[in-house]
Design a protein around this motif. Structure first.
Motif, PDB file in Angstrom:
ATOM      1  N   TYR A   1       4.082   7.008  -8.672  1.00  0.00           N
ATOM      2  CA  TYR A   1       2.618   7.003  -8.581  1.00  0.00           C
ATOM      3  C   TYR A   1       1.991   6.879  -9.972  1.00  0.00           C
ATOM      4  O   TYR A   1       1.094   6.054 -10.197  1.00  0.00           O
TER       5      TYR A   1
ATOM      6  N   VAL B   1      -4.680   3.353  -6.390  1.00  0.00           N
ATOM      7  CA  VAL B   1      -3.291   3.672  -6.077  1.00  0.00           C
ATOM      8  C   VAL B   1      -3.294   4.884  -5.143  1.00  0.00           C
ATOM      9  O   VAL B   1      -3.838   5.934  -5.487  1.00  0.00           O
ATOM     10  N   THR B   2      -2.713   4.745  -3.945  1.00  0.00           N
ATOM     11  CA  THR B   2      -2.726   5.836  -2.986  1.00  0.00           C
ATOM     12  C   THR B   2      -1.429   6.640  -3.049  1.00  0.00           C
ATOM     13  O   THR B   2      -0.368   6.103  -3.381  1.00  0.00           O
TER      14      THR B   2
ATOM     15  N   ASP C   1       5.258   4.828  -0.898  1.00  0.00           N
ATOM     16  CA  ASP C   1       5.686   5.719   0.172  1.00  0.00           C
ATOM     17  C   ASP C   1       7.155   5.442   0.472  1.00  0.00           C
ATOM     18  O   ASP C   1       7.698   4.405   0.098  1.00  0.00           O
TER      19      ASP C   1
ATOM     20  N   TRP D   1      -4.921   7.100   2.924  1.00  0.00           N
ATOM     21  CA  TRP D   1      -3.895   6.409   2.140  1.00  0.00           C
ATOM     22  C   TRP D   1      -3.281   5.351   3.036  1.00  0.00           C
ATOM     23  O   TRP D   1      -3.679   5.190   4.186  1.00  0.00           O
TER      24      TRP D   1
ATOM     25  N   GLY E   1       0.068   1.294  -3.305  1.00  0.00           N
ATOM     26  CA  GLY E   1       0.527   2.673  -3.184  1.00  0.00           C
ATOM     27  C   GLY E   1       2.036   2.765  -3.191  1.00  0.00           C
ATOM     28  O   GLY E   1       2.743   1.788  -3.449  1.00  0.00           O
TER      29      GLY E   1
ATOM     30  N   VAL F   1       2.238   1.097   2.801  1.00  0.00           N
ATOM     31  CA  VAL F   1       1.894  -0.077   2.014  1.00  0.00           C
ATOM     32  C   VAL F   1       2.413  -1.393   2.587  1.00  0.00           C
ATOM     33  O   VAL F   1       2.055  -2.453   2.089  1.00  0.00           O
TER      34      VAL F   1
END
Length: 317
Positions: A148, A161-162, A92, A228, A90, A231
């Motif tokens: 993303y 993939v979050t 973030d 989610w 993911g 990561v």
């Protein structure tokens, strides 16, 4: 012609898939008599260990993905803990995402996770200049969407993939937007302003999560809605109702202040999303625990070392 980077990335993805396949039978509930032990590894350490730039990690999709894949492989080979290695990655920005939605500039530096810059509410009237966040355009959202999409292309459907949610609690974001010291002065000098600010942030979190659910096709009424991940830690799943609240700390203000200015807005979030799945603060929650435990649907109460475990256990069902 396929480049060496693409070949190396493909090999890492295949190795992670092999690890997750071999561990499918493992379950966190496999031994309920034993306390689970999960470790979190900070991204600055991982960057130093694997030799990638943290600045690149947050801006270059291939570096972000490669760092996460290498971390999963390291966990599987070197850490004998209870983390499950799952086929998901993911993107973030840690604590920098939520304040960026309101115009606070993220601060990126080598060797550290992102943080946030100066408050944007310097005068109380500045609150009226702020708008509810736009899921696609506010703050660093265009960058998050680009990362993303490009990571999705790199994994080509082989890994989930979050997409990051709005994880910080209303009080946490209020401290970021107004400034820690000034907000505490507002509690005394302008309590009505604090309530307006908290309602604005609560409305913003709810709107963001509804927009995110629509974008991802998530049914928020489903009890098994997807989570989610932050990561850096495979074990840390995040739900739309989660409250990351380091600034909620009994060493800083009274239970009466918490009950009047913070709890009502956390309760709104709980009722909007069917309960609070996870409540976190690194602060001392001992004096707040009798109130926090009244939050509808509270499932996980993450206690710091400063909080009296025995007292909280006495309060919980």
């Amino acid at each position: 012609m396929v480049g060496l980077d693409e070949v190396w990335m493909r090999e890492l993805i295949d190795e992670v898939l092999s690890i997750t396949e071999s561990r499918k039978s493992e379950s966190p509930q496999s031994n309920l008599k034993r306390t689970r032990v999960c470790t979190g590894i900070a991204r600055p350490w991982l960057a130093k260990h694997f030799g990638f730039s943290l600045l690149d990690y947050y801006r270059v999709p291939s570096v972000c993905l490669r760092g996460q894949l290498l971390t999963k492989i390291l966990r599987a080979k070197e850490l004998d803990d209870d983390n499950l290695i799952r086929p998901m990655v993911g993107v973030d920005l840690g604590v920098a995402l939520e304040p960026s939605l309101f115009g606070v500039e993220p601060v990126f530096q080598e060797g550290a996770d992102p943080t946030f810059g100066d408050p944007v509410i310097r005068e109380r009237a500045d609150l009226d200049k702020l708008e509810l966040p736009d899921f696609f355009q506010s703050g660093y959202m265009p960058h998050i969407h680009r990362m993303y999409e490009e990571i999705q292309g790199l994994v080509d459907g082989d890994l989930q993939v979050t997409f990051p949610g709005f994880a910080r609690g209303p009080w946490s974001v209020a401290c970021m937007l107004r400034g820690f010291t000034q907000l505490y002065m507002d509690l005394i000098d302008a309590p009505e302003f604090v309530h307006r600010l908290m309602q604005f942030i609560t409305d913003s979190k709810i709107k963001y999560e509804k927009d995110r659910a629509k974008f991802l096709g998530i049914d928020l009424n489903c009890p098994d809605r997807p989570t989610w991940k932050y990561v850096y830690a495979d074990y840390r799943e995040v739900d739309v109702s989660d409250l990351y609240n380091d600034e909620v700390d009994g060493a800083l203000f009274s239970p009466a202040t918490y009950e009047e200015f913070i709890f009502p807005y956390e309760e709104q979030i709980a009722r909007e999303f069917g309960g609070i799945r996870y409540y976190h603060s690194c602060g001392n929650l001992t004096s707040f625990a009798p109130i926090i435990c009244k939050l509808p649907g509270l499932r996980i109460f993450h206690l710091s070392a400063w909080t009296d475990l025995g007292r909280v256990l006495d309060l919980l069902p």
